[in-house]
Design an enzyme around this catalytic site. Structure first.
Site, mmCIF file in Angstrom:
data_model
loop_
_atom_site.group_PDB
_atom_site.id
_atom_site.type_symbol
_atom_site.label_atom_id
_atom_site.label_comp_id
_atom_site.label_asym_id
_atom_site.label_seq_id
_atom_site.Cartn_x
_atom_site.Cartn_y
_atom_site.Cartn_z
ATOM 1 N N LYS A 1 48.699 -7.174 41.396
ATOM 2 C CA LYS A 1 49.154 -6.250 40.349
ATOM 3 C C LYS A 1 49.519 -4.893 40.954
ATOM 4 O O LYS A 1 50.550 -4.304 40.624
ATOM 5 C CB LYS A 1 48.056 -6.092 39.285
ATOM 6 C CG LYS A 1 47.882 -7.335 38.415
ATOM 7 C CD LYS A 1 46.673 -7.266 37.483
ATOM 8 C CE LYS A 1 46.516 -8.595 36.737
ATOM 9 N NZ LYS A 1 45.386 -8.614 35.803
ATOM 10 N N GLN B 1 40.044 -5.583 34.808
ATOM 11 C CA GLN B 1 40.151 -6.997 35.159
ATOM 12 C C GLN B 1 38.952 -7.773 34.613
ATOM 13 O O GLN B 1 37.808 -7.339 34.751
ATOM 14 C CB GLN B 1 40.254 -7.126 36.696
ATOM 15 C CG GLN B 1 40.542 -8.519 37.194
ATOM 16 C CD GLN B 1 41.926 -9.037 36.792
ATOM 17 O OE1 GLN B 1 42.856 -8.268 36.564
ATOM 18 N NE2 GLN B 1 42.058 -10.346 36.686
ATOM 19 N N ASP C 1 47.363 -4.693 28.717
ATOM 20 C CA ASP C 1 46.960 -6.101 28.629
ATOM 21 C C ASP C 1 47.085 -6.617 27.195
ATOM 22 O O ASP C 1 47.068 -7.832 26.972
ATOM 23 C CB ASP C 1 45.488 -6.248 29.043
ATOM 24 C CG ASP C 1 45.316 -6.808 30.448
ATOM 25 O OD1 ASP C 1 46.243 -7.471 30.938
ATOM 26 O OD2 ASP C 1 44.247 -6.574 31.040
HETATM 27 N N1 GUN Z 1 41.579 -12.116 33.910
HETATM 28 C C1 GUN Z 1 42.355 -13.219 33.849
HETATM 29 N N2 GUN Z 1 43.559 -12.930 33.305
HETATM 30 C C2 GUN Z 1 43.534 -11.611 33.031
HETATM 31 C C3 GUN Z 1 44.486 -10.723 32.477
HETATM 32 O O1 GUN Z 1 45.607 -11.088 32.105
HETATM 33 N N3 GUN Z 1 44.092 -9.433 32.360
HETATM 34 C C4 GUN Z 1 42.859 -9.005 32.743
HETATM 35 N N4 GUN Z 1 42.555 -7.724 32.576
HETATM 36 N N5 GUN Z 1 41.948 -9.804 33.266
HETATM 37 C C5 GUN Z 1 42.294 -11.101 33.405
#
Ligand code: GUN
Length: 297
Positions: A54, A98, A121
């Site tokens: 990311k 996350q 998100d």
């Molecule tokens: N863990 C697995 N997928 C995601 C996501 O799309 N965003 C976040 N913040 N954590 C995750």
């Protein structure tokens, strides 16, 4: 194989490049770059990999990446304090924490603390509610990426029959709402659904997001169906023929004989998830700065 392969990698590269062009104009107009703050708590190796990709994609789009790595025993109150600071920080246009979080931290409390207008998100209940009633907000990145792939492949989705397998807050539920927003007739299937193959067989669109390796078989599909595979499962290296391969929730070998179009794993939905995070971060910055962009991102 008769199905057309949906190239998520190429679609993601195209979206990221279109955003990078808009970021260049944004920087020229505002004198600053859009910024994304990513918070990682603990040392989960898969999460560390996601956070790294990311950050890399953020920088490649010409944006600023702020990474906060907290130890696994960080008290919940400390994480909430950090979110309060990021909510007030004008350089952070997007904030994400996350998941999963360590067991002593209440993930719902954390998600709810993020300013909904920085929640790239789309997990905050305010954004979940906005999506449910058709208001502008942030849509979770994986289902948004799936919708973009479906629109690119099929054009107008209106009137199509869609089955979403899985009812998670991150993928299944928002995916169903997005398809409904595009006027599909939507069924949400899950572990208690009776005769799942028969339910899947009536669908023009199948989105598989259950987390069970190669569960959806070719003979479950309506011939010509468009199949989006959200699953990422690593096969047991000890299993005959498994060799630790990454596979989706769809049995690609049989499904690709029957489907009209199908996403591969890897190289399908995964790259679109990150591209949509970059997209949401740019859109957040643009909204906050009242910057108008021309393209439909
Ligand atoms: N863990 C697995 N997928 C995601 C996501 O799309 N965003 C976040 N913040 N954590 C995750």
């Amino acid at each position: 194989m008769s199905a057309k392969l949906i190239d998520g990698k190429a679609a993601a590269a195209q979206l990221r490049s279109a955003i990078a062009d808009e970021v260049t104009k944004f920087r020229a107009a505002t004198g600053r770059a859009p910024g994304l703050a990513v918070v990682l708590v603990g040392e989960d190796p898969a999460s560390a990999v996601y956070v790294r990709s990311k950050g890399k994609a953020t920088i490649e789009a010409g944006m600023e990446s702020f990474e906060y790595k907290l130890s696994a025993d960080t008290p919940e109150a400390e994480l909430l304090d950090l979110l309060d600071r990021l909510n007030a920080d004008p350089a952070a246009d997007g904030i994400l924490v996350q998941l999963p979080l360590p067991a002593h931290i209440n993930a719902n409390k954390v998600i709810t603390r993020i300013d909904p207008d920085k929640d790239v998100d789309g997990f905050n209940p305010v954004n979940a509610g906005r999506l449910a009633i058709g208001l502008h907000g942030f849509v979770p990145c994986t289902p948004l990426g799936c919708l973009k792939l479906l629109r690119a492949e099929l054009g107008d989705l209106s009137g199509k029959s869609a089955v979403v397998i899985g009812r998670s807050n991150i993928v299944g539920k928002p995916m169903a709402l997005l398809l409904l927003g595009d006027s599909c007739t939507v069924t949400i299937a899950h572990s208690r659904t009776r005769d799942l193959p028969a339910v899947v067989r009536q669908a023009d669109i199948v989105v598989a997001a259950v987390g069970r390796a190669e569960m959806v078989k070719g003979d479950w599909l309506k011939p010509g169906a468009c199949v989006i595979d959200v699953g990422i499962n690593r096969l047991d290296p000890a299993e005959p023929g498994g060799k630790g391969r990454l596979v989706g929730d769809v049995d690609f070998a049989s499904a690709s004989q029957v489907a009209g179009a199908i996403t591969p794993v890897p190289g399908g939905v995964g790259p679109m998830t990150i591209a949509c995070l970059i997209r949401n971060t740019f859109v957040s910055a643009a909204r906050r700065a009242a910057f108008r962009y021309g393209k439909d991102l």
